[in-house]
Write a protein that holds these residues in place. Sequence first.
Motif, PDB file in Angstrom:
ATOM      1  N   HIS A   7       0.540  -0.900   0.105  1.00  0.00           N
ATOM      2  CA  HIS A   7      -0.119   0.309   0.296  1.00  0.00           C
ATOM      3  C   HIS A   7       0.728   1.395   0.516  1.00  0.00           C
ATOM      4  CE1 HIS A   7      -2.686   2.783   0.615  1.00  0.00           C
ATOM      5  NE2 HIS A   7      -2.352   3.173   1.748  1.00  0.00           N
ATOM      6  N   TYR A   8       0.748   2.117  -1.090  1.00  0.00           N
ATOM      7  CA  TYR A   8       1.545   3.766  -1.228  1.00  0.00           C
ATOM      8  C   TYR A   8       0.782   4.243  -0.595  1.00  0.00           C
ATOM      9  CZ  TYR A   8       4.146   0.836  -4.418  1.00  0.00           C
ATOM     10  OH  TYR A   8       4.871   0.125  -4.922  1.00  0.00           O
ATOM     11  N   TYR A   9       1.316   5.361   0.394  1.00  0.00           N
ATOM     12  CA  TYR A   9       0.955   6.474   0.551  1.00  0.00           C
ATOM     13  C   TYR A   9       0.796   7.241  -0.186  1.00  0.00           C
ATOM     14  CZ  TYR A   9       1.205  10.147   4.277  1.00  0.00           C
ATOM     15  OH  TYR A   9       1.047  11.547   4.713  1.00  0.00           O
ATOM     16  N   SER A  10      -0.644   7.908  -0.273  1.00  0.00           N
ATOM     17  CA  SER A  10      -0.740   9.024  -1.776  1.00  0.00           C
ATOM     18  C   SER A  10      -0.233  10.221  -0.931  1.00  0.00           C
ATOM     19  CB  SER A  10      -2.367   9.369  -1.733  1.00  0.00           C
ATOM     20  OG  SER A  10      -2.583   9.360  -0.279  1.00  0.00           O
ATOM     21  N   GLY A  11       0.105  10.593   0.393  1.00  0.00           N
ATOM     22  CA  GLY A  11       0.665  11.993   0.259  1.00  0.00           C
ATOM     23  C   GLY A  11       2.158  12.314   0.070  1.00  0.00           C
ATOM     24  N   LEU A  39       7.215   5.250  10.985  1.00  0.00           N
ATOM     25  CA  LEU A  39       6.040   4.074  12.262  1.00  0.00           C
ATOM     26  C   LEU A  39       5.556   3.069  11.962  1.00  0.00           C
ATOM     27  CD1 LEU A  39       4.930   4.471  14.958  1.00  0.00           C
ATOM     28  CD2 LEU A  39       2.828   6.141  13.864  1.00  0.00           C
ATOM     29  N   PHE A  40       4.952   3.105  11.109  1.00  0.00           N
ATOM     30  CA  PHE A  40       4.034   1.671  10.003  1.00  0.00           C
ATOM     31  C   PHE A  40       4.701   1.101   9.055  1.00  0.00           C
ATOM     32  CE2 PHE A  40       0.464   4.393  11.105  1.00  0.00           C
ATOM     33  CZ  PHE A  40      -0.022   3.853  12.105  1.00  0.00           C
ATOM     34  N   GLN A  41       5.777   1.339   8.930  1.00  0.00           N
ATOM     35  CA  GLN A  41       6.583   0.652   8.024  1.00  0.00           C
ATOM     36  C   GLN A  41       7.690  -0.469   9.146  1.00  0.00           C
ATOM     37  OE1 GLN A  41       9.464   2.922   6.015  1.00  0.00           O
ATOM     38  NE2 GLN A  41       8.477   2.669   4.290  1.00  0.00           N
ATOM     39  N   GLN A  42       7.953  -0.484  10.513  1.00  0.00           N
ATOM     40  CA  GLN A  42       8.072  -0.898  11.244  1.00  0.00           C
ATOM     41  C   GLN A  42       7.958  -1.713  11.967  1.00  0.00           C
ATOM     42  OE1 GLN A  42       8.738   1.355  15.034  1.00  0.00           O
ATOM     43  NE2 GLN A  42       6.582   1.458  15.618  1.00  0.00           N
ATOM     44  N   ARG A  88       6.244   2.811   0.540  1.00  0.00           N
ATOM     45  CA  ARG A  88       5.168   1.522   0.409  1.00  0.00           C
ATOM     46  C   ARG A  88       5.206   1.432   2.165  1.00  0.00           C
ATOM     47  NH1 ARG A  88       6.878  -1.107  -4.147  1.00  0.00           N
ATOM     48  NH2 ARG A  88       8.770  -2.062  -3.803  1.00  0.00           N
ATOM     49  N   PHE A  89       3.528   0.127   2.294  1.00  0.00           N
ATOM     50  CA  PHE A  89       4.502  -0.537   3.478  1.00  0.00           C
ATOM     51  C   PHE A  89       3.883  -2.088   2.945  1.00  0.00           C
ATOM     52  CE2 PHE A  89       1.358   3.332   4.461  1.00  0.00           C
ATOM     53  CZ  PHE A  89       2.316   3.877   5.461  1.00  0.00           C
ATOM     54  N   ALA A  90       4.267  -3.083   3.241  1.00  0.00           N
ATOM     55  CA  ALA A  90       4.382  -4.152   2.682  1.00  0.00           C
ATOM     56  C   ALA A  90       3.230  -5.182   3.226  1.00  0.00           C
ATOM     57  CB  ALA A  90       5.521  -5.183   3.216  1.00  0.00           C
TER      58      ALA A  90
END
Length: 371
Positions: free
Chosen positions: A39-43, A365-368, A59-61
């Motif tokens: 999921h890609y961070y649109s900002g 924060l969320f990638q961690q 992006r998040f995996a």
Amino acid sequence: MKSLVLIGGGHAHMITLSKLASFISKGYQVTVIQPSDYHYYSGMGPGMLGGTYQPDDIRFATKKLVESQGGRFVKAHASHIDPEANLVHLLETDETIHYDVLSCNAGSFVPKDIVEGERDNVFTSKPIEELNRARQTILEQANKGATSIAVLGGGPAAVELAGNIHQLCKNNVANKPTIQLFCGRSLMSGAPARVQKLVRKLLTRKGIEIIEKGYIKKVADGQVVIENNEAYTADIIFPAIGVKPSKIFANSGLDIGPDGGLKVNAFLQSTSHRNIFGGGDCIYYADQPLDKVGVYAVRQNAVLYNNLMASLEDKPLEKFSPAGDYLLIYNLGDGEGVFSKWSLTFSGKLAFIIKDYIDTKFIKLFQQFEA
């Protein structure tokens, strides 16, 4: 055994995704449906187009995060929901996925309907992956010869795309392209006057032509025709004329708002089906229609997580509060931006530094959790 299904791994689902193990430890099955492993961070999408960020930076995996906690990840598009049978149908296969509780963070899309005919050189900011293809196309064409790029729209998405296209070309191409921004009759019409002024000043300094002669009448065969019948040639086109919620809800017989988004109440719960929830750009918040900005999805995170767990456990739900004003910072390329909150508005390098800090902190924060 009860089953929780999530459609989409977007901003409003980030806390829920990071805590999937809390559902699984209580014996609930969890399935996440998403058309990409990431999921890609649109900002940060325009910054990726301009070369400030690489895809891995923004992006998040999702697949890895889900499977590492014992959930099931289904790489597919959800085509429609059968709310009576509690089933989600997939576009790619005949498989159906049963749910007891469903949460939708299906996002939004930028319509391409305005462009007739060939669309190989037509790009939108959503899905974010499309900006990678746009980047490559711009570099290839602008290094071959003269290129004209049209950005259709005068809002935040349009100005960020235009500014970052300039950054990309300034640093990487032999032939500087013509960049034209078709913004109807007014640039950033929904923004305060000072924001409009600062955005115009930065874009004009970059050599971006701002066209405010009327709304677009037709786009076809490499031509952009506006209301007064003036026609402009465009080799590459970026429609940025607003976003629309996913069509899945209109296709599923659920209550929807005037924009087609899933109509939800104060609990972020479908007004027609109590076991369906939603957040982000794909919903229509019945109590107070919300702007399509990521800040609301982020604010919905904790409430969605709590209410999904409460719904599975037949416990009381928590109300969502949109809260007050929010910070807006526009990334206009070249390490510059426009900052606006309350009465404080300014432009320049500092604005972008603040935006970069906030965005990078959020995504890290969320990638961690991937680890």
